[in-house]
Design a protein around this motif. Sequence first.
Motif, short mmCIF file in Angstrom:
data_model
loop_
_atom_site.label_atom_id
_atom_site.label_comp_id
_atom_site.label_asym_id
_atom_site.label_seq_id
_atom_site.Cartn_x
_atom_site.Cartn_y
_atom_site.Cartn_z
N VAL A 227 -22.71 -31.34 21.22
CA VAL A 227 -23.84 -31.82 22.01
C VAL A 227 -24.04 -30.88 23.19
O VAL A 227 -23.10 -30.19 23.61
CB VAL A 227 -23.64 -33.27 22.49
N ALA A 228 -25.25 -30.86 23.73
CA ALA A 228 -25.52 -29.96 24.86
C ALA A 228 -26.62 -30.53 25.74
O ALA A 228 -27.42 -31.38 25.30
CB ALA A 228 -25.94 -28.57 24.35
N VAL A 351 -26.72 -30.82 19.17
CA VAL A 351 -27.21 -29.46 19.02
C VAL A 351 -27.67 -29.22 17.58
O VAL A 351 -26.92 -29.45 16.63
CB VAL A 351 -26.12 -28.44 19.40
N THR A 352 -28.91 -28.78 17.43
CA THR A 352 -29.47 -28.46 16.12
C THR A 352 -30.31 -27.19 16.20
O THR A 352 -30.68 -26.74 17.29
CB THR A 352 -30.40 -29.57 15.58
N GLY A 353 -30.62 -26.66 15.03
CA GLY A 353 -31.66 -25.65 14.94
C GLY A 353 -33.01 -26.34 14.88
O GLY A 353 -33.10 -27.57 14.92
N SER A 510 -26.77 -23.30 28.53
CA SER A 510 -26.48 -24.69 28.20
C SER A 510 -24.99 -24.99 28.33
O SER A 510 -24.15 -24.12 28.08
CB SER A 510 -26.95 -25.00 26.78
N ILE A 511 -24.68 -26.20 28.72
CA ILE A 511 -23.30 -26.69 28.71
C ILE A 511 -23.13 -27.54 27.46
O ILE A 511 -23.77 -28.58 27.29
CB ILE A 511 -23.00 -27.52 29.96
N ALA A 512 -22.28 -27.07 26.55
CA ALA A 512 -22.06 -27.74 25.27
C ALA A 512 -20.69 -28.39 25.25
O ALA A 512 -19.72 -27.86 25.81
CB ALA A 512 -22.19 -26.75 24.12
N LEU A 513 -20.60 -29.55 24.60
CA LEU A 513 -19.35 -30.32 24.55
C LEU A 513 -19.07 -30.78 23.13
O LEU A 513 -19.99 -30.96 22.33
CB LEU A 513 -19.46 -31.56 25.45
N ARG A 523 -15.38 -28.48 26.65
CA ARG A 523 -16.51 -27.55 26.58
C ARG A 523 -16.34 -26.63 25.38
O ARG A 523 -15.23 -26.29 24.98
CB ARG A 523 -16.61 -26.72 27.86
N THR A 524 -17.47 -26.22 24.82
CA THR A 524 -17.45 -25.33 23.67
C THR A 524 -18.70 -24.47 23.71
O THR A 524 -19.54 -24.61 24.61
CB THR A 524 -17.38 -26.14 22.36
N GLU A 525 -18.87 -23.61 22.75
CA GLU A 525 -20.08 -22.81 22.67
C GLU A 525 -21.19 -23.63 22.02
O GLU A 525 -20.94 -24.34 21.05
CB GLU A 525 -19.83 -21.53 21.87
N PRO A 526 -22.43 -23.50 22.50
CA PRO A 526 -23.52 -24.31 21.95
C PRO A 526 -23.90 -23.93 20.53
O PRO A 526 -24.51 -24.71 19.82
CB PRO A 526 -24.67 -24.08 22.93
N GLU A 527 -23.60 -22.72 20.09
CA GLU A 527 -23.84 -22.23 18.73
C GLU A 527 -25.31 -22.22 18.33
O GLU A 527 -25.94 -21.19 18.28
CB GLU A 527 -23.00 -23.02 17.72
#
Length: 533
Positions: A227-228, A351-353, A510-513, A523-527
């Motif tokens: 999620v972001a 998070v989606t395309g 963006s801050i992705a989790l 925290r992770t990469e938003p991809e």
Amino acid sequence: MTWESGADLVVVGTGVAGLTAALRARELGLRVLVVTKDAAGAGNTSWAQGGVAVVRPGEHDPADSVRSHVEDTMTAGAGLCSRTAVRSILSAGAGAIERLREIGALFDTGADGALARAREGGHSAFRVIHAGGDATGAEVQRALSSAARDGGIPVLERHCVVDVARDERGAVAGVLALDAEGRPGFVHAPTVLLATGGLGQIYAATTNPEVATADGVALALRAGAVVADLEFVQFHPTVLYTPGGARGRRPLVTEAVRGEGAVLVDVEGRRVMAGEHPLEDLAPRDVVSAAINRRAAETGAGHVYLDATGIGGFADRFPTVFAACRAAGVDPTREPIPVTSAAHYACGGVVTGVDGRTTVPGLYAAGEVACTGLHGANRLASNSLLEGLVVGARAAEAAAKDARCGLRSRKPVSELALPSAAVVDRDLLQRTMSRSAGIGREAQELSEAATMLDRAGAVRALDSRQAVEDSALALTAQALLLAAQTRNESRGCHRRTDYPEVDDTRWRRSIALRLDASGWLIRTEPELVGGVA
């Protein structure tokens, strides 16, 4: 398990994104099952007043264009929109509207027979089409629900999805749900689309209905998705104010009222937006909300006024707003409307395309629950219904394509049990989040709120709709607080009183989790999210 079923695609939610996806999936030959925890149509779509922002060929302002709509969206998003995503979704808007009209949606027209267009906050042109004056969402919901019913698409009402099941490879294998009596059952499916709407019930006062309890965000996190942008919660500038600290869903006063010439004034009659922004009363929502809060605090009134007395035919143009005002004892044709801000739409989510694909094979998301890169740090008015129409259809197409390519699980899942999760008393959670994570935020209050909710959480089996909802609110609230603590700047609808400036050097991203193996948010990469393209 007391019951079992199967489908090619399970759609969770019956709003604009969910039903659009279901209809498109049925066209593509998929076996579709729609699941909703309440009655069909109980979500946010029916409450959308403003309209659909779209630039249609042959019917637009002389200087308007899709490019202009893109630029307005980018400006509102305060540096965090993906230009690629914005262009992709908005360019598909005209086609999505035509498909909606083909199934029976009726939009308001002008004397020339063309669709009538309004202007709302953040828009540089009149490009917002509407239905029933200020009842656009209700008409969109009616048309989609009617088409789904006529098309024989099965809808399981009052069935609450508890968990998205995955096989040993991590691919989606179906959903675990509770029926109206709380009996668990399983739907086998290689693809699941989350179209569950928003998270407004995290706050004490919101424009969202009672069903907006962040279910999709929690389901996605527990399924391993990312999620972001959860820190960006848009507070609508103008909801009807009533004395006494009203709770729950508050009546919205659509910003199309300001588009028709209404102006904000404080209790002393001074213009609120004069000098605040070049667009004044039609500035983006975050700017207007912040200005209203400041002026309400300065005057000690707790609200400001929206003066719409100069708008002719108000009751015909805005029947929903007029009815809400009259029910509160206000005649907007003769006196200004008392208004304040309230939690409105989430800008972030799963998070989606732009095709609805998440980071989990077989899991898709569309609508308010998704983070496509369209909204960035603040939603532009009336882009929401359009996004649901476009991405909902694309998600169905992506699911069909992935199924044809053999990319999805067909393996049955056995030995399922109801999961357990931390649950927090909803009243405590809402009061805590409203106090510490509203429009103005500060590090210590955010940290204390996270600690309070953590200590208040009680782990229990998710064996009822209330438990499912309260656990989703608790997990999503913690994710929001973590993101808000991390973003040490003020951008869009995230306002930090201890970091009042925008910091493009560190935070134009963006801050992705996600949840780690132990169930902790990290925290992770938003991809997939577009970020700053």
